[in-house]
Design a protein around this motif. Sequence first.
Motif, PDB file in Angstrom:
ATOM      1  N   UNK A   1       6.016  -1.452  -3.705  1.00 19.81           N
ATOM      2  CA  UNK A   1       4.734  -0.742  -3.681  1.00 19.81           C
ATOM      3  C   UNK A   1       3.887  -1.230  -2.515  1.00 19.81           C
ATOM      4  N   UNK A   2       3.835  -2.536  -2.317  1.00 17.23           N
ATOM      5  CA  UNK A   2       3.040  -3.095  -1.228  1.00 17.23           C
ATOM      6  C   UNK A   2       3.569  -2.649   0.133  1.00 17.23           C
ATOM      7  N   UNK A   3       4.889  -2.609   0.279  1.00 16.02           N
ATOM      8  CA  UNK A   3       5.490  -2.189   1.555  1.00 16.02           C
ATOM      9  C   UNK A   3       5.229  -0.708   1.813  1.00 16.02           C
ATOM     10  N   UNK A   4       5.507   0.137   0.828  1.00 17.00           N
ATOM     11  CA  UNK A   4       5.309   1.581   0.992  1.00 17.00           C
ATOM     12  C   UNK A   4       3.833   1.897   1.210  1.00 17.00           C
ATOM     13  N   UNK A   5       2.960   1.231   0.469  1.00 18.09           N
ATOM     14  CA  UNK A   5       1.526   1.472   0.614  1.00 18.09           C
ATOM     15  C   UNK A   5       1.031   1.063   1.994  1.00 18.09           C
ATOM     16  N   UNK A   6       1.527  -0.042   2.521  1.00 18.22           N
ATOM     17  CA  UNK A   6       1.105  -0.442   3.865  1.00 18.22           C
ATOM     18  C   UNK A   6       1.641   0.519   4.928  1.00 18.22           C
ATOM     19  N   UNK A   7       2.850   1.025   4.734  1.00 20.78           N
ATOM     20  CA  UNK A   7       3.385   2.021   5.666  1.00 20.78           C
ATOM     21  C   UNK A   7       2.590   3.327   5.610  1.00 20.78           C
TER      22      UNK A   7
END
Length: 116
Positions: A35-41
């Motif tokens: 979630x953190x990776x996708x949200x930052x992207x």
Amino acid sequence: MKSILKILLTAFVVVILAKIIPGVTVASYMYAIFVAIILSLLKFIVRPILIILTLPVTIVTFGLFLFIINALLIMLTDFFISGFEVSSIWTALLFSILLSIFQSVLFTLVPDSKKD
């Protein structure tokens, strides 16, 4: 190194908020990292495009429409990751506001990589 630490801190906050806010569930800490990776992207790629496209509405609402854009990014993250669920747009709005507050507090604890 700094960005990895920020992603891990964001994942930690996602897990905490999933326990606090009814209507937000995350299956495990690994899904919280996703979630953190996708949200930052999404914040890096999609958010500027949405801001430009909705600039008149953002100006009329004195920038408050940016909260809706952040909530839509949370809902889009929910769409991409099966282990993360948000029940409604209002829950996503509350989640994004609290996530931003916690991130701003925790990211001040991350040391700057520049040596002056």
